[in-house]
Motif scaffolding. Structure first.
Motif, mmCIF file in Angstrom:
data_model
loop_
_atom_site.group_PDB
_atom_site.id
_atom_site.type_symbol
_atom_site.label_atom_id
_atom_site.label_comp_id
_atom_site.label_asym_id
_atom_site.label_seq_id
_atom_site.Cartn_x
_atom_site.Cartn_y
_atom_site.Cartn_z
ATOM 1 N N ALA A 142 4.979 -9.233 13.451
ATOM 2 C CA ALA A 142 6.105 -9.295 12.140
ATOM 3 C C ALA A 142 5.651 -9.971 10.789
ATOM 4 O O ALA A 142 6.288 -9.909 10.510
ATOM 5 N N ARG A 143 5.455 -11.302 11.386
ATOM 6 C CA ARG A 143 5.129 -12.406 10.412
ATOM 7 C C ARG A 143 4.475 -11.743 9.205
ATOM 8 O O ARG A 143 4.680 -11.966 7.688
ATOM 9 N N ARG A 144 3.283 -10.680 9.483
ATOM 10 C CA ARG A 144 2.487 -10.405 8.732
ATOM 11 C C ARG A 144 2.971 -9.294 8.130
ATOM 12 O O ARG A 144 2.452 -9.121 7.071
ATOM 13 N N LYS A 145 3.778 -8.553 8.577
ATOM 14 C CA LYS A 145 4.655 -7.160 8.073
ATOM 15 C C LYS A 145 5.352 -7.728 7.293
ATOM 16 O O LYS A 145 5.589 -7.796 5.868
ATOM 17 N N GLU A 146 6.522 -9.056 7.421
ATOM 18 C CA GLU A 146 6.784 -10.051 6.890
ATOM 19 C C GLU A 146 6.109 -10.298 4.906
ATOM 20 O O GLU A 146 6.762 -10.742 3.993
ATOM 21 N N ILE A 147 5.720 -11.415 5.450
ATOM 22 C CA ILE A 147 4.529 -11.476 4.272
ATOM 23 C C ILE A 147 4.133 -10.885 3.429
ATOM 24 O O ILE A 147 4.097 -10.755 1.413
ATOM 25 N N GLN A 278 -2.562 -10.302 -10.358
ATOM 26 C CA GLN A 278 -3.673 -9.526 -9.133
ATOM 27 C C GLN A 278 -2.496 -9.502 -7.988
ATOM 28 O O GLN A 278 -1.732 -10.547 -8.175
ATOM 29 N N ALA A 279 -2.514 -8.740 -7.594
ATOM 30 C CA ALA A 279 -1.882 -8.610 -6.423
ATOM 31 C C ALA A 279 -2.179 -9.866 -5.039
ATOM 32 O O ALA A 279 -3.619 -10.157 -5.311
ATOM 33 N N TYR A 280 -0.902 -10.178 -4.529
ATOM 34 C CA TYR A 280 -1.820 -11.693 -3.704
ATOM 35 C C TYR A 280 -2.300 -11.321 -2.629
ATOM 36 O O TYR A 280 -1.895 -10.524 -1.632
ATOM 37 N N ASP A 281 -3.494 -12.263 -2.420
ATOM 38 C CA ASP A 281 -4.068 -11.858 -1.272
ATOM 39 C C ASP A 281 -3.417 -12.503 -0.066
ATOM 40 O O ASP A 281 -2.577 -13.096 -0.098
ATOM 41 N N HIS A 282 -3.612 -11.776 1.400
ATOM 42 C CA HIS A 282 -3.211 -12.144 2.607
ATOM 43 C C HIS A 282 -3.280 -12.301 3.657
ATOM 44 O O HIS A 282 -4.963 -11.421 3.469
ATOM 45 N N PHE A 283 -3.930 -13.020 3.964
ATOM 46 C CA PHE A 283 -4.513 -12.607 6.355
ATOM 47 C C PHE A 283 -3.386 -12.368 7.001
ATOM 48 O O PHE A 283 -2.187 -13.500 7.032
ATOM 49 N N MET A 284 -4.285 -12.736 8.130
ATOM 50 C CA MET A 284 -3.255 -12.894 9.935
ATOM 51 C C MET A 284 -3.724 -13.936 10.427
ATOM 52 O O MET A 284 -4.723 -13.754 10.822
#
Length: 468
Positions: A142-147, A278-284
């Motif tokens: 859920a946190r990943r999807k929110e991010i 640029q699009a923001y990088d994100h991780f889980m």
């Protein structure tokens, strides 16, 4: 001796009890040790089992009871000298065997009940851990999807802002182009008017005074080059259709949004796309042993033991005669405590000492429920070490109880050593040696070592029994 919690990796309660039985039944006998010694030690084994049972250490108690049954029902009767064993000792052991069966069965039921409860608790814990892991994974998802949604929103906002800025820049460029065209037309008209005036007056054009010449003959026209730079004459009729000085809006926008580099044919500079965010990088993210390496139980030694023993041995020491004593004590919470120093009737020389009446020793220990924990002797004129005779004597103690120790006191050199035969080499080599008296053994690696499981304390006191 197995430490509590043995075979804890076995999850089936019945199988775990079966493994304990198999472990306990692996006891062997040494034909070099007389049956009488085993019979006397068997009684001490029962005392230890009873202590474990009373303390609730059912695993150790069950192992001792099972080992006792296996030793005296299956193994010892095969000893070559078993028929010569004292019948009174054999009868006493047989009675203990019958009682051991009953005790072992009672403890077996308790162990199954305990193991069943342990397994149930383990399964509940595993289920809790799995549920907790699933909950954390769901939270992380859920946190990943929110991010991701937040990052996508930021990216779209940034892109929209960038497009708006480019559109505003485009409109500004169009406005500037229109203004240039208007100024160019005004300049062209003024130049034409000036040229016409010059022709009518008959005066030649004055280029020195920066006057713009009249329009050239034919279809030649002044066209601005590169947004107001130097002018050039071109034949309008020879220009391809659609390549006039004013660029249509659709071509301008196409150049701005598609071209990655400066346009050669377009009068407008291309847009620098490196300014686009640029699009923001994100991780889980996701998320009872004494300590001795052989599992030996501790042997607790009262600190006043050597001093009291040397006082009793002083008479012999002055005559350069060895003195020996037996170390006996109790089992407390999986550790042995030496409580008694017993000096039996004995005979000695400058380098030997032999107990003469073991029956008196047995009669002293039996009513007091004492366990033999080793022996102590003096070296009146030598340092503290174990001679070959000492090592063979020590083997008899350690074969019965692996924790048994040998204390050697050297009054001449003021030394006291606490030794054991090494598990890996000493017990094996001495156990297989059939030589008598003093003889040689390889000293490297040594056959005996300091007893790492022996602890000297000031909180216990020794009781001395001199039976000489």
């Amino acid at each position: 001796m197995a430490s509590p919690g043995i075979f804890s990796e076995v999850r089936d309660p019945s199988e775990r009890v079966r493994q304990l039985c198999n472990y306990a039944c692996k006891v062997d006998i040494d034909e070099a040790i007389p049956p009488k010694r085993y019979l006397r030690s068997g009684l001490e084994m029962m005392r230890m089992a009873k202590v474990y049972q009373e303390e609730g250490n059912y695993e150790s108690a069950f192992i001792l009871y099972t080992k006792f049954i296996s030793l005296f029902v299956e193994k010892l009767p095969k000893h070559p000298d078993f028929k010569t064993a004292p019948q009174a000792d054999v009868s006493a052991i047989k009675k203990k065997v019958v009682a051991s069966f009953a005790s072992a069965e009672k403890i077996k039921a308790k162990l199954k009940e305990r193991y069943t409860a342990i397994e149930k608790k383990r399964q509940e814990e595993e289920k809790r851990i799995q549920e907790e892991l699933a909950r954390k994974q769901a939270e992380e998802e859920a946190r990943r999807k929110e991010i991701e949604e937040l990052e996508e929103c930021k990216r779209q906002e940034a892109e929209t802002k960038w497009l708006e800025e480019q559109e505003a820049r485009l409109q500004e460029l169009k406005r500037q182009e229109v203004e240039r065209q208007r100024q160019q037309e005004a300049a062209t008209a003024a130049a034409a008017a000036a040229a016409a005036a010059g022709i009518n007056s008959g005066a030649p054009p004055n280029f020195l005074n920066n006057q713009i010449p009249s329009a050239p003959p034919g279809n030649l026209s002044y066209i601005p080059n590169d947004f107001g730079g130097s002018t050039k004459l071109v034949d309008i009729d020879s220009q391809p259709a659609g390549t006039g000085p004013i660029i249509p809006d659709r071509d301008l926008k196409k150049n701005l949004l598609i071209n990655d580099g400066p346009s050669v044919s377009s009068p407008l500079p291309s847009v620098d796309r490196t300014t686009k965010p640029q699009a923001y990088d994100h991780f889980m993210s996701t998320g009872s042993s004494s300590g001795n390496k052989f599992g030996l139980r501790d042997v607790i030694i009262p600190s006043d033991l050597p001093r009291k023993f040397l006082v009793k041995a002083e008479h012999n020491t002055l005559k350069n005669i060895e003195t020996c004593g037996i170390l006996a004590g109790k089992l407390r919470h999986d550790a042995f405590v030496i409580t008694h120093l017993i000096l039996p009737k004995q005979s000695g020389t400058s380098d030997t000492c032999v107990a003469e009446d073991e029956e008196d020793l047995f009669l002293y220990q039996e009513p007091r429920d004492l366990i033999t924990l080793g022996w102590i002797h003096t070296h009146p004129s030598q340092t503290a070490f174990l001679s070959s005779v000492d090592m063979h004597n020590q083997y008899g103690y350690q074969a019965m109880l692996p924790e048994a120790i040998a204390i050697v006191c050297s009054p001449k050199f003021n030394e006291t050593g606490i030794f054991s035969l090494s598990i890996e080499r000493g017990l094996v080599e001495i156990g297989s040696c059939r030589q008598k008296g003093f003889h040689q053994h390889n000293k490297t690696p040594p056959l005996f070592e300091d007893s790492s499981h022996a602890k000297t304390v000031d909180t216990e006191k020794i009781e001395v029994a001199d039976l000489r």
